[in-house]
Each structure stands twice: as C-alpha cells, then as structure tokens.
Scaffold this motif. Sequence first.
Motif, PDB file in Angstrom:
ATOM      1  N   ILE A   1       0.777  -1.241   0.048  1.00  0.00           N
ATOM      2  CA  ILE A   1       0.061  -0.001  -0.227  1.00  0.00           C
ATOM      3  C   ILE A   1       0.897   1.173   0.153  1.00  0.00           C
ATOM      4  O   ILE A   1       1.645   1.356   0.999  1.00  0.00           O
ATOM      5  CB  ILE A   1      -1.060   0.032   1.148  1.00  0.00           C
ATOM      6  N   ILE A   2       0.856   2.091  -1.117  1.00  0.00           N
ATOM      7  CA  ILE A   2       1.899   3.327  -1.116  1.00  0.00           C
ATOM      8  C   ILE A   2       0.657   4.470  -1.195  1.00  0.00           C
ATOM      9  O   ILE A   2      -0.286   4.476  -2.130  1.00  0.00           O
ATOM     10  CB  ILE A   2       2.438   3.257  -2.271  1.00  0.00           C
ATOM     11  N   GLU A   3       0.838   5.395  -0.249  1.00  0.00           N
ATOM     12  CA  GLU A   3      -0.282   6.487  -0.081  1.00  0.00           C
ATOM     13  C   GLU A   3       0.244   7.878  -0.771  1.00  0.00           C
ATOM     14  O   GLU A   3       1.365   7.756  -1.399  1.00  0.00           O
ATOM     15  CB  GLU A   3      -0.404   6.929   1.283  1.00  0.00           C
ATOM     16  N   SER A   4      -0.506   8.434  -0.770  1.00  0.00           N
ATOM     17  CA  SER A   4      -0.678   9.781  -1.747  1.00  0.00           C
ATOM     18  C   SER A   4       0.763  10.675  -1.513  1.00  0.00           C
ATOM     19  O   SER A   4       1.103  10.943  -0.430  1.00  0.00           O
ATOM     20  CB  SER A   4      -1.684  10.510  -1.563  1.00  0.00           C
ATOM     21  N   GLY A   5       1.297  11.190  -2.602  1.00  0.00           N
ATOM     22  CA  GLY A   5       2.585  11.948  -2.399  1.00  0.00           C
ATOM     23  C   GLY A   5       3.926  11.263  -2.335  1.00  0.00           C
ATOM     24  O   GLY A   5       4.946  11.739  -1.999  1.00  0.00           O
TER      25      GLY A   5
ATOM     26  N   GLY B   1       3.763   5.431   3.868  1.00  0.00           N
ATOM     27  CA  GLY B   1       2.880   6.527   4.224  1.00  0.00           C
ATOM     28  C   GLY B   1       2.949   7.651   3.357  1.00  0.00           C
ATOM     29  O   GLY B   1       3.786   7.746   2.634  1.00  0.00           O
ATOM     30  N   ARG B   2       1.941   8.403   3.695  1.00  0.00           N
ATOM     31  CA  ARG B   2       1.696  10.014   2.649  1.00  0.00           C
ATOM     32  C   ARG B   2       3.112  10.768   2.655  1.00  0.00           C
ATOM     33  O   ARG B   2       3.862  10.968   3.657  1.00  0.00           O
ATOM     34  CB  ARG B   2       0.659  10.775   3.209  1.00  0.00           C
ATOM     35  N   GLY B   3       3.635  11.195   1.497  1.00  0.00           N
ATOM     36  CA  GLY B   3       4.774  11.964   1.336  1.00  0.00           C
ATOM     37  C   GLY B   3       6.024  11.362   1.699  1.00  0.00           C
ATOM     38  O   GLY B   3       7.151  12.097   1.901  1.00  0.00           O
ATOM     39  N   ALA B   4       6.116   9.929   1.864  1.00  0.00           N
ATOM     40  CA  ALA B   4       7.315   9.322   2.164  1.00  0.00           C
ATOM     41  C   ALA B   4       8.238   9.440   1.066  1.00  0.00           C
ATOM     42  O   ALA B   4       7.768   9.135  -0.173  1.00  0.00           O
ATOM     43  CB  ALA B   4       7.210   8.152   2.681  1.00  0.00           C
ATOM     44  N   ILE B   5       9.503   9.529   1.209  1.00  0.00           N
ATOM     45  CA  ILE B   5      10.464   9.688   0.139  1.00  0.00           C
ATOM     46  C   ILE B   5      11.676   8.625   0.361  1.00  0.00           C
ATOM     47  O   ILE B   5      12.257   8.717   1.446  1.00  0.00           O
ATOM     48  CB  ILE B   5      11.149  10.863  -0.363  1.00  0.00           C
ATOM     49  N   VAL B   6      11.711   7.634  -0.469  1.00  0.00           N
ATOM     50  CA  VAL B   6      12.524   6.683  -0.444  1.00  0.00           C
ATOM     51  C   VAL B   6      13.402   6.113  -1.486  1.00  0.00           C
ATOM     52  O   VAL B   6      13.006   6.109  -2.583  1.00  0.00           O
ATOM     53  CB  VAL B   6      11.870   5.000   0.061  1.00  0.00           C
ATOM     54  N   LYS B   7      14.922   6.118  -1.130  1.00  0.00           N
ATOM     55  CA  LYS B   7      15.686   6.207  -2.263  1.00  0.00           C
ATOM     56  C   LYS B   7      16.971   5.076  -2.010  1.00  0.00           C
ATOM     57  O   LYS B   7      17.432   5.174  -0.730  1.00  0.00           O
ATOM     58  CB  LYS B   7      16.390   7.469  -2.595  1.00  0.00           C
TER      59      LYS B   7
ATOM     60  N   GLY C   1       6.235   5.618   8.101  1.00  0.00           N
ATOM     61  CA  GLY C   1       5.232   6.588   8.560  1.00  0.00           C
ATOM     62  C   GLY C   1       5.419   7.864   7.472  1.00  0.00           C
ATOM     63  O   GLY C   1       5.978   8.033   6.639  1.00  0.00           O
ATOM     64  N   GLU C   2       4.139   8.576   7.711  1.00  0.00           N
ATOM     65  CA  GLU C   2       4.034   9.722   6.486  1.00  0.00           C
ATOM     66  C   GLU C   2       5.321  10.771   6.871  1.00  0.00           C
ATOM     67  O   GLU C   2       5.691  10.897   8.111  1.00  0.00           O
ATOM     68  CB  GLU C   2       2.730  10.691   7.347  1.00  0.00           C
ATOM     69  N   GLY C   3       5.785  11.208   5.835  1.00  0.00           N
ATOM     70  CA  GLY C   3       6.775  12.113   5.648  1.00  0.00           C
ATOM     71  C   GLY C   3       8.284  11.492   6.065  1.00  0.00           C
ATOM     72  O   GLY C   3       9.082  12.361   6.101  1.00  0.00           O
TER      73      GLY C   3
END
Length: 423
Positions: free
Chosen positions: A327-331, A365-371, A382-384
């Motif tokens: 599940i990948i949330e918005s943003g 979560g929403r707005g998470a950035i993973v690289k 979690g979010e962000g």
Amino acid sequence: MEVLSIVLGGGKGTRLFPLTQSRAKPAVPFGGRFRLVDIPISNCINADFRQIYILTQFNSASLHLHLSQTYVFDSFTRGFVEILAAEQTFEHSGWYEGTADAVRKNFIHFRTQNPKYYIILSGDQLYRMDLKELLSKHRDSGAAITIATTAVSREDASQLGILKANKNNEITEFMEKPGPVKDISDFKIPAELRQDKNGKGDEYLGSMGIYVFNAEAMESCLANELTDFGKEIIPAAINKLKVNAYLFDGYWEDIGTIRSFYEANLDLTTLRPKFDFYDEDAPIYTHMRNLPPSKMNFSNMNQSIAAEGCIITNASITNSIVGVRTIIESGSSLNGVVCMGADYYESEIQKQQNAEARVPNIGIGRGAIVKGAIIDKNACIGEGCRIGVDAIPRVDGNYGHYYIVDGIIVIPKNAVLYPGAVI
C-alpha cells in the motif's frame, strides 16, 4: 527412480542478514512475488525432475510454509518437494557441518528412492538451466560426476571454485575460493575457448555449485568424514574418478550478499533484464495467492515492477520493485527501492488501533520519500519519512530500526518507522 534433486539451503545466511533474521536464505522474497528457492525448484519441475528434497537447518518455518502451500503434486506424478532439516538420530547428533555432510546425513532418506543420479543445486542462485540437457550430457560423457561451470572474471573467481578442463571437458584441476591475491593465471581459459558474455573479462571457469553424481559415485565420495563438496569432495574425486565440466553460457548470479541481491532485483526492472521471468516455456513457479490485480490511482511508474494486490495512489515510482499487497499512499516517491510487500492486509479495526497508538499502517505512508533501499515485508513507513535522500554517510552497521549493509539501507521485516523519520 532415475533422478533425485537435492537443493542445498545454505547456512545461517549471515551475508544476507537482516533479510535472513527470521527466515532461511532460500525463503528470502525476490522479484516482488517469488522466493529464491523457487528458482532451483522451477528448473527441476521444467525438466520433469519432481522428486526434490530441500536441505536446511536455520529458520526453516517460513520456508516450510511456502513449500507446503506451493508445491503440491497430484497423486499420479509421484512427485514431492520436502524439507529435510537437521535432525538428531542414533548415528548423527549434530548440525550439518557443510554441504557434503548435509547430504551424507540424509542418505537414510535418499536411498529409499533408489535413484540412478543425484542432482545437487543451490538454493540462492538466479539462473534458468535445462537440467535435462545437463543430465543428458553427463550420461553421454561417461563421467561419474559433472560440474556445471560458467565463465567468470578474476574478481568473481575469488569467491568461487575454479577449474581447468581439457578439450574433452574433463576436469584436471580444481581450486576452491582462491581469494583476490593468489596467482591463478595458469587457470585462465585458453583464448580460443573464451566467451566473454558481459565485457567483464571472463577469463576463468567457475563452478556454479551445481553437480550431477552417479549414485555409486555419490556413495563412494561420501564414505568418509569430509564435509564440503567444493573444498574437499570435488578435489579428491578428480584424482580417482572421471569428472566432467558442463559449460553453461546463460545468465547466472550467485545471490550471496545484500549488494548482489539488491542489484539482481533492480536489474529485473530494466528494459532488457538479464534474467527473464517472461518465458512461457520455462516458467518460474511460486505460491498462488489469488490476489486482485494491482491498482494505480493517478500514479507515475517508470521502469518498475508491481506485483499483484498492490494499491498505489498518487505516487512516483522509478526503477523499483513493489512487492505483493504493498500500500503506497499519496505523495510518496520511490527510486531504486526493493519493496517486498506484506503478508496480509490490515483490517479497518487494525488501522483504527494503529491510529490510536500513533503507529503507521503497513506500507509506505503519505509523502514518504525512499531512495536506494530494501524494505522487508510488513514494514510500516510513516508519513513524511525520508530514507536515503539526505546526504547522511552510509556506514555499515545496526542502527536499531534499520541496518546499512554493503552501503544499502535495509528496513527489516515488521519494522516501524514513525512519521518524519530521517535515515
């Protein structure tokens, strides 16, 4: 029975830790929906070799569950895929001491099948091989043992068994894991026989850890206390038996480290992957989960793979693997990420309990950035959260909620990263 296949599950899998923290190495998820053990088992099934034993001794519960749910043959094929975990008997009371010792301690099970040939395979390699052809070449050669080999570079040769073979493919000399310093120039493949497939300078003939034994040869070679095929059994056999090389020129990768695991996964997302899962004549089998197709809501996916059962909303995904039920949330944004997915969907009640406890839901979560990371199953990001984005030095080690191995961030199974976490 003509052929009995034996898949070696390996030891503790320390080089793949923390992915092997709670599972055996062959049970590590791969390619979004498969397990590493699916590769050798599928090669066997495609060759119609359906009597298969898996030898393991560490964290075998997950592996056993996967095999029991996946490889169920009908009563007319006489086929089976069974785990033989280390066990105490009146003859043996200890763990497996090596690859050869594991086979020796299970002869009591193997002999009842009365095979003519044994095929020994590894549980952590990525390749597609026609095992019927391997057996046919072995039979025609009149050899007692055949070793599957592939051309490798000097760097790769350090961690493999390397060998010399004459023009009749008879192996004349064998050396196990020479390391990076030792002079092995006399083991180079003659220039006229070289097939450098990838431009890396493949000058040596490396053992793939895949063997065919005549049953009598297996019995005689293991009638001792030697524990390892590569270090002891094969070098000793060359001096007294005919041992042949089978030359394999296809793609082969030993998934032995976090780095090789990460790179082999991401290669699947390229336009022309080195390993092709899209071969209908030789499919790779795995557990049939009966999940719905993945759903993309206003998302941008570029050279990525999404397994079944995912819900991706308003996200940007590049060069990544998205595993089952993710599940990948918005943003959110994923770039160069191997995400293994989840074993289950959380219910609305569980989500409500998570909210009350201020714990993120399973997924991204929403707005998470993973690289540049590996996210194991059931992780809650979690979010962000920002993972691998900021210029933080990547020093290998255990950092509590995550690990860095071979310079790659690894979020372990069931981990929880609270909103706003920066790694």
